[in-house]
Design a protein around this motif. Structure first.
Motif, PDB file in Angstrom:
ATOM      1  N   PRO A 619       0.797  -1.228   0.000  1.00  0.00           N
ATOM      2  CA  PRO A 619       0.000   0.000   0.000  1.00  0.00           C
ATOM      3  C   PRO A 619       0.830   1.279   0.000  1.00  0.00           C
ATOM      4  O   PRO A 619       0.433   2.268  -0.626  1.00  0.00           O
ATOM      5  CB  PRO A 619      -0.823  -0.121   1.294  1.00  0.00           C
ATOM      6  CG  PRO A 619      -0.043  -1.066   2.148  1.00  0.00           C
ATOM      7  CD  PRO A 619       0.607  -2.022   1.218  1.00  0.00           C
ATOM      8  N   LYS A 620       1.958   1.272   0.716  1.00  0.00           N
ATOM      9  CA  LYS A 620       2.774   2.490   0.764  1.00  0.00           C
ATOM     10  C   LYS A 620       3.357   2.811  -0.611  1.00  0.00           C
ATOM     11  O   LYS A 620       3.404   3.973  -1.030  1.00  0.00           O
ATOM     12  CB  LYS A 620       3.893   2.331   1.786  1.00  0.00           C
ATOM     13  CG  LYS A 620       3.409   2.226   3.229  1.00  0.00           C
ATOM     14  CD  LYS A 620       4.580   2.053   4.181  1.00  0.00           C
ATOM     15  CE  LYS A 620       4.096   1.921   5.627  1.00  0.00           C
ATOM     16  NZ  LYS A 620       5.216   1.696   6.574  1.00  0.00           N
ATOM     17  N   THR A 621       3.819   1.780  -1.271  1.00  0.00           N
ATOM     18  CA  THR A 621       4.375   1.989  -2.612  1.00  0.00           C
ATOM     19  C   THR A 621       3.321   2.557  -3.550  1.00  0.00           C
ATOM     20  O   THR A 621       3.574   3.515  -4.300  1.00  0.00           O
ATOM     21  CB  THR A 621       4.920   0.668  -3.173  1.00  0.00           C
ATOM     22  OG1 THR A 621       5.925   0.165  -2.293  1.00  0.00           O
ATOM     23  CG2 THR A 621       5.494   0.857  -4.559  1.00  0.00           C
ATOM     24  N   CYS A 622       2.118   1.995  -3.517  1.00  0.00           N
ATOM     25  CA  CYS A 622       1.042   2.491  -4.396  1.00  0.00           C
ATOM     26  C   CYS A 622       0.656   3.915  -4.031  1.00  0.00           C
ATOM     27  O   CYS A 622       0.363   4.728  -4.915  1.00  0.00           O
ATOM     28  CB  CYS A 622      -0.165   1.562  -4.290  1.00  0.00           C
ATOM     29  SG  CYS A 622       0.089  -0.046  -5.083  1.00  0.00           S
ATOM     30  N   SER A 623       0.657   4.221  -2.726  1.00  0.00           N
ATOM     31  CA  SER A 623       0.321   5.578  -2.303  1.00  0.00           C
ATOM     32  C   SER A 623       1.339   6.579  -2.835  1.00  0.00           C
ATOM     33  O   SER A 623       0.981   7.683  -3.258  1.00  0.00           O
ATOM     34  CB  SER A 623       0.248   5.647  -0.777  1.00  0.00           C
ATOM     35  OG  SER A 623      -0.027   6.967  -0.348  1.00  0.00           O
ATOM     36  N   LEU A 624       2.601   6.197  -2.822  1.00  0.00           N
ATOM     37  CA  LEU A 624       3.638   7.082  -3.366  1.00  0.00           C
ATOM     38  C   LEU A 624       3.460   7.291  -4.868  1.00  0.00           C
ATOM     39  O   LEU A 624       3.633   8.396  -5.379  1.00  0.00           O
ATOM     40  CB  LEU A 624       5.018   6.488  -3.086  1.00  0.00           C
ATOM     41  CG  LEU A 624       5.482   6.474  -1.620  1.00  0.00           C
ATOM     42  CD1 LEU A 624       6.737   5.616  -1.466  1.00  0.00           C
ATOM     43  CD2 LEU A 624       5.746   7.891  -1.140  1.00  0.00           C
ATOM     44  N   MET A 625       3.085   6.245  -5.579  1.00  0.00           N
ATOM     45  CA  MET A 625       2.988   6.330  -7.045  1.00  0.00           C
ATOM     46  C   MET A 625       1.746   7.092  -7.508  1.00  0.00           C
ATOM     47  O   MET A 625       1.738   7.636  -8.613  1.00  0.00           O
ATOM     48  CB  MET A 625       2.970   4.922  -7.651  1.00  0.00           C
ATOM     49  CG  MET A 625       4.277   4.169  -7.486  1.00  0.00           C
ATOM     50  SD  MET A 625       5.706   5.050  -8.173  1.00  0.00           S
ATOM     51  CE  MET A 625       5.183   5.347  -9.837  1.00  0.00           C
ATOM     52  N   GLU A 626       0.713   7.135  -6.692  1.00  0.00           N
ATOM     53  CA  GLU A 626      -0.533   7.783  -7.100  1.00  0.00           C
ATOM     54  C   GLU A 626      -0.339   9.245  -7.470  1.00  0.00           C
ATOM     55  O   GLU A 626      -1.125   9.816  -8.231  1.00  0.00           O
ATOM     56  CB  GLU A 626      -1.572   7.675  -5.973  1.00  0.00           C
ATOM     57  CG  GLU A 626      -2.144   6.280  -5.771  1.00  0.00           C
ATOM     58  CD  GLU A 626      -3.157   5.909  -6.832  1.00  0.00           C
ATOM     59  OE1 GLU A 626      -3.388   6.715  -7.754  1.00  0.00           O
ATOM     60  OE2 GLU A 626      -3.710   4.800  -6.761  1.00  0.00           O
ATOM     61  N   ARG A 627       0.684   9.871  -6.951  1.00  0.00           N
ATOM     62  CA  ARG A 627       0.886  11.303  -7.178  1.00  0.00           C
ATOM     63  C   ARG A 627       1.532  11.596  -8.535  1.00  0.00           C
ATOM     64  O   ARG A 627       1.743  12.758  -8.859  1.00  0.00           O
ATOM     65  CB  ARG A 627       1.777  11.887  -6.072  1.00  0.00           C
ATOM     66  CG  ARG A 627       1.249  11.624  -4.670  1.00  0.00           C
ATOM     67  CD  ARG A 627       2.008  12.420  -3.629  1.00  0.00           C
ATOM     68  NE  ARG A 627       3.426  12.502  -3.884  1.00  0.00           N
ATOM     69  CZ  ARG A 627       4.357  12.138  -2.997  1.00  0.00           C
ATOM     70  NH1 ARG A 627       4.007  11.657  -1.830  1.00  0.00           N
ATOM     71  NH2 ARG A 627       5.631  12.283  -3.286  1.00  0.00           N
ATOM     72  N   PHE A 628       1.845  10.558  -9.319  1.00  0.00           N
ATOM     73  CA  PHE A 628       2.598  10.756 -10.558  1.00  0.00           C
ATOM     74  C   PHE A 628       1.851  10.116 -11.734  1.00  0.00           C
ATOM     75  O   PHE A 628       2.107   8.969 -12.113  1.00  0.00           O
ATOM     76  CB  PHE A 628       4.007  10.182 -10.421  1.00  0.00           C
ATOM     77  CG  PHE A 628       4.814  10.848  -9.355  1.00  0.00           C
ATOM     78  CD1 PHE A 628       5.498  12.024  -9.601  1.00  0.00           C
ATOM     79  CD2 PHE A 628       4.852  10.312  -8.058  1.00  0.00           C
ATOM     80  CE1 PHE A 628       6.230  12.648  -8.610  1.00  0.00           C
ATOM     81  CE2 PHE A 628       5.583  10.936  -7.069  1.00  0.00           C
ATOM     82  CZ  PHE A 628       6.269  12.111  -7.333  1.00  0.00           C
ATOM     83  N   PRO A 629       0.921  10.882 -12.322  1.00  0.00           N
ATOM     84  CA  PRO A 629       0.119  10.335 -13.430  1.00  0.00           C
ATOM     85  C   PRO A 629       0.938  10.011 -14.671  1.00  0.00           C
ATOM     86  O   PRO A 629       0.482   9.221 -15.506  1.00  0.00           O
ATOM     87  CB  PRO A 629      -0.896  11.445 -13.700  1.00  0.00           C
ATOM     88  CG  PRO A 629      -0.264  12.694 -13.176  1.00  0.00           C
ATOM     89  CD  PRO A 629       0.543  12.256 -11.990  1.00  0.00           C
ATOM     90  N   GLU A 630       2.127  10.616 -14.817  1.00  0.00           N
ATOM     91  CA  GLU A 630       2.955  10.264 -15.973  1.00  0.00           C
ATOM     92  C   GLU A 630       3.315   8.784 -15.973  1.00  0.00           C
ATOM     93  O   GLU A 630       3.634   8.216 -17.022  1.00  0.00           O
ATOM     94  CB  GLU A 630       4.230  11.113 -16.019  1.00  0.00           C
ATOM     95  CG  GLU A 630       5.135  10.960 -14.821  1.00  0.00           C
ATOM     96  CD  GLU A 630       4.883  12.039 -13.779  1.00  0.00           C
ATOM     97  OE1 GLU A 630       5.854  12.425 -13.095  1.00  0.00           O
ATOM     98  OE2 GLU A 630       3.729  12.487 -13.647  1.00  0.00           O
ATOM     99  N   ALA A 631       3.210   8.155 -14.789  1.00  0.00           N
ATOM    100  CA  ALA A 631       3.473   6.725 -14.674  1.00  0.00           C
ATOM    101  C   ALA A 631       2.180   5.917 -14.566  1.00  0.00           C
ATOM    102  O   ALA A 631       1.977   4.946 -15.304  1.00  0.00           O
ATOM    103  CB  ALA A 631       4.355   6.446 -13.464  1.00  0.00           C
ATOM    104  N   THR A 632       1.287   6.314 -13.654  1.00  0.00           N
ATOM    105  CA  THR A 632       0.079   5.516 -13.412  1.00  0.00           C
ATOM    106  C   THR A 632      -0.909   5.565 -14.567  1.00  0.00           C
ATOM    107  O   THR A 632      -1.716   4.651 -14.734  1.00  0.00           O
ATOM    108  CB  THR A 632      -0.621   5.995 -12.125  1.00  0.00           C
ATOM    109  OG1 THR A 632      -0.922   7.399 -12.246  1.00  0.00           O
ATOM    110  CG2 THR A 632       0.279   5.800 -10.910  1.00  0.00           C
ATOM    111  N   SER A 633      -0.869   6.643 -15.369  1.00  0.00           N
ATOM    112  CA  SER A 633      -1.786   6.740 -16.514  1.00  0.00           C
ATOM    113  C   SER A 633      -1.144   6.304 -17.820  1.00  0.00           C
ATOM    114  O   SER A 633      -1.760   6.445 -18.889  1.00  0.00           O
ATOM    115  CB  SER A 633      -2.289   8.178 -16.662  1.00  0.00           C
ATOM    116  OG  SER A 633      -1.232   9.041 -17.076  1.00  0.00           O
ATOM    117  N   CYS A 634       0.056   5.773 -17.776  1.00  0.00           N
ATOM    118  CA  CYS A 634       0.753   5.358 -19.001  1.00  0.00           C
ATOM    119  C   CYS A 634       0.107   4.081 -19.539  1.00  0.00           C
ATOM    120  O   CYS A 634       0.372   2.975 -19.040  1.00  0.00           O
ATOM    121  CB  CYS A 634       2.244   5.135 -18.719  1.00  0.00           C
ATOM    122  SG  CYS A 634       3.200   4.699 -20.188  1.00  0.00           S
TER     123      CYS A 634
END
Length: 732
Positions: A619-634
């Motif tokens: 969960p912590k890793t996913c929480s950190l990644m949520e702030r960066f749409p250049e990655a999560t929306s790729c």
């Protein structure tokens, strides 16, 4: 239009004022010359002339001083003879007398041929002016520079005529005689101005490039000759498709058009140095004649599909009229016309097929799936009618299968193609299409069976070979796949020149250690399938910056890199907590990229979406990644953990697209022995540090350490993609 306007100015507009002034000036000069001649012949002395031209002197009181005339009498006020009615010989009289004498003198000179006027005005010895010549050639006409007023006025007209004639003659011929259009092999022509008949005498005046045939010069360059040769071939093909001309029309001779084209340069003998142009010319004539004969034979062998049955030939004008509307793009009117024909002749397969085509075209125009479904149904109805010709049956069912595939109805397409194969069992192209339908459904076994049947009867069929080799490679039968892929590509048959086949042939050759892989990669690049020999992705956006390795500053994603490197231990600890086999998080790599070893992956995001409940484990890793749409929306990338055991080797390979960059965050990196190569540069991971590369370039991985290697992989959009592109690109 320039040429017409130019001629209108020359011939229809009023004469310009400038030449008239020149004529008047010239006449004035002649008048003065005649006056001088008259004075000489009359014998008048200079003093008398001076007295005649001497102006009157005014007295201070305003009265004119009397001037003493040569007859001894005085005149008052300078009135001369007219003032007092006395003397009859005034100054005006003298001018008249002198003028008459000059005129008679000129008549005498001309009558007795005293002076050669032809040589004076430049008519003798003048060189003819060449049309289209250089300015120097036009000026060097004759040595005398004297011109008559008529010549001066006419000169600009002649100059304009020659220049415009040399520049615009070809374009004027093109405008007057339009080039023949390719006549549709099945239906009436598209152009509303055409009536289906060829233009008269076109082939005798111009070829398809619009260049006068008689103007082709043998001294033209090789490139230009090749161009004319190509146009001659096209012209011959077009002529072969046209109806035969009447007996009154001249028959074109293709060899005369191609003769200056194929004529090679004279070749000198090695020993004597003599030239044999005649022999080469005969060979050229023979070659051109053979080419013409081949074109005629091809035209004869080309069969027109028979779409009309016996009854439909009686209503052909009505069908052609509706088809002409469709070809003109008047789709609504065409659909109404064909629908009317279907109601009037419900058993006409051709009318129903035309209706399906109109619906098909209209669906594409309106981008309507509903209309496309109507077209698919109508194609099927046309194929089911009695008295349908075999050509129309084949065309209707094949188009139905294609449009079913377009809508994603693969099983329906497969059934339609199977029906076609059952009706036309000897048509290998239909069997090949059936094999592709199986592949689109993911049924490699069914496709393999189809291609084995084709190759059993037609072992040289290139289309079947490349697809059969593709299937063998997917089954990891690397060595067996190579000859099928190679021979299929070498056949050059339609459907074989595909980037996937170059990709998999090169990959198979690399895996068996054959360096000729890069020959096929290079060939694929030259054919336009790959961006370069190294960058071999197949789903690309043109114009994006391409380099194998990137820095955080070059990507513009510095904040993301800093976040990952600051929190690398948190990310590592969460990954280690779920690495045990009992968690079932890490799954074996299934893309057949490993030569040997073990390689597991734990995916969090794929195609821009979270993967199930994967984030519950970290969960912590996913929480950190949520702030960066250049990655999560790729939508063309992944976010995942990757663990690789000692002794693992990943084959050289490339990713599917150039639309992403790949970040590797080192979490557990044993030393030494863990390295990655991208193109010709090899690097090693470091714990807590980011490596960034473009995985559309060839890369390879070795894990030769004593323990496992763990990294965190984050794919991001290529920084040069716009927001619109990121939203609209299809997922991979």
């Amino acid at each position: 239009m320039q040429r017409y306007h130019h001629y209108g100015t020359s011939y229809t507009s009023p004469s310009p004022a400038a030449p008239v002034e020149e004529i008047q000036a010239e006449e004035g000069e002649v008048f003065e010359e005649e006056q001088e001649v008259s004075q000489e012949t009359e014998g008048v002395n200079e003093e008398e002339v001076h007295q005649l031209e001497e102006p009157a002197v005014q007295k201070p009181e305003g009265k004119m001083i009397p001037v003493e005339h040569k007859n001894g009498k005085r005149t008052e006020g300078g009135g001369g003879a007219a003032a007092e009615g006395g003397p009859k010989f005034s100054m005006f009289t003298w001018f008249v007398v002198l003028s008459l004498l000059g005129v008679w003198s000129s008549v005498a000179v001309v009558y007795f041929d005293i002076v050669d006027y032809d040589s004076v005005i430049g008519l003798k010895g003048a060189k003819p002016v060449k049309e289209g010549g250089s300015p120097e050639e036009r000026t060097e006409t004759s040595e005398p520079e004297v011109e008559t007023p008529t010549q001066q006025a006419a000169a600009p007209v002649e100059e304009q005529t020659s220049v415009s004639g040399s520049q615009d003659v070809e374009s004027e011929i093109q405008a007057a005689v339009p080039l023949p259009s390719f006549v549709d092999s099945q239906f009436v022509p598209d152009d509303p101005g055409e009536d289906g008949h060829p233009y008269d005498e076109e082939t005798n005046t111009i070829d398809t490039t619009g260049v006068l045939v008689e103007e082709l010069q043998p001294e033209e360059t090789g490139v230009e000759l090749g161009q004319y040769l190509t146009s001659s071939k096209v012209s011959q093909e077009a002529e072969a498709e046209e109806p035969p001309k009447t007996a009154t029309e001249p028959t074109p001779e293709p060899q005369e058009t191609a003769e200056p084209v194929v004529e090679p340069e004279p070749v000198a003998e090695a020993q004597t140095g003599t030239i044999k142009p005649a022999e080469n010319s005969q060979e050229a004539d023979g070659t051109s004649e053979n080419q013409a004969e081949e074109q005629k034979e091809k035209a004869k062998k080309k069969k027109k599909p028979k779409l009309l049955n016996k009854f439909e030939k009686t209503i052909k004008p009505e069908i052609d009229a509706a088809e002409k509307l469709r070809k003109k793009g008047k789709l609504e009117e065409a659909l109404k016309a064909f629908d009317s024909l279907v109601r009037q002749y419900p058993q006409s397969p051709r009318a129903r097929y035309g209706k399906a085509q109109a619906e098909d075209d209209l669906a594409e125009k309106l981008r309507s799936n509903d209309m496309l479904q109507r077209a698919i149904s109508t194609y099927g109805e046309a194929a089911e009618l009695p008295d349908v010709t075999s050509d129309l049956l084949r065309a209707a069912l094949k188009r139905q299968a294609e449009r079913q595939q377009f809508l994603g109805r693969m099983r329906g397409s497969l059934a339609t193609l199977q029906k076609l194969v059952d009706i036309f069992p000897d048509d290998f192209s239909l069997r090949n299409d059936l094999g592709v339908a199986h592949l689109l459904l993911g049924n490699n076994k069914g496709a393999k069976k189809v291609y084995e049947e084709v190759l059993a009867v037609a072992p040289s069929n290139g289309f079947a070979k490349v697809h059969y080799g593709f299937i063998l490679k997917a089954e990891n039968k690397i060595a067996e796949s190579i000859p099928y892929l190679k021979e299929g590509l070498e056949s050059g048959e339609p459907g074989t020149d595909d980037g996937r086949f170059y990709f998999h042939l090169g990959d198979a050759l690399q895996r068996v250690g054959d360096d000729s892989a890069y020959y096929w990669y290079e060939l694929g690049h030259k054919r336009g399938h790959f961006a370069s020999v190294w960058q071999r992705s197949l789903y690309n956006v043109e114009g994006l910056k391409a380099q194998p390795w990137w820095t955080p500053q070059e990507t513009g994603y510095v904040d993301l890199v800093k976040m990952l490197e600051r929190n690398w231990k948190t990310i590592r600890d969460e990954a280690l907590a779920v690495m045990n086999p009992s968690s079932g998080r890490f799954l074996p790599e299934e893309e057949n990229l490993r030569e040997k070893g073990e390689w597991g992956q734990y995916t969090l995001w794929q195609q821009g979406k979270r993967v199930g409940n994967a984030c519950q484990g970290v969960p912590k890793t996913c929480s950190l990644m949520e702030r960066f749409p250049e990655a999560t929306s790729c939508k063309r990338g992944q976010i995942k953990f990757s663990v690789m055991q000692p002794g693992t080797h990943v084959w050289p390979h490339t990713g599917p697209t150039n639309c992403r960059l790949r970040m590797h965050l080192g979490l557990v990196i044993p030393k030494p022995g863990c390295r990655i190569r991208c193109t010709n540069q090899t690097r090693e991971w470091q714990e807590g540090k980011i490596l960034i590369f473009d995985d559309s370039f060839e890369h390879e991985v070795w894990q030769e350490a004593d323990s496992y290697r763990l990294i965190f992989i984050v794919d991001v959009w290529h920084p040069e993609l716009s927001q619109y592109q990121r939203q609209t690109l299809s997922p991979i």
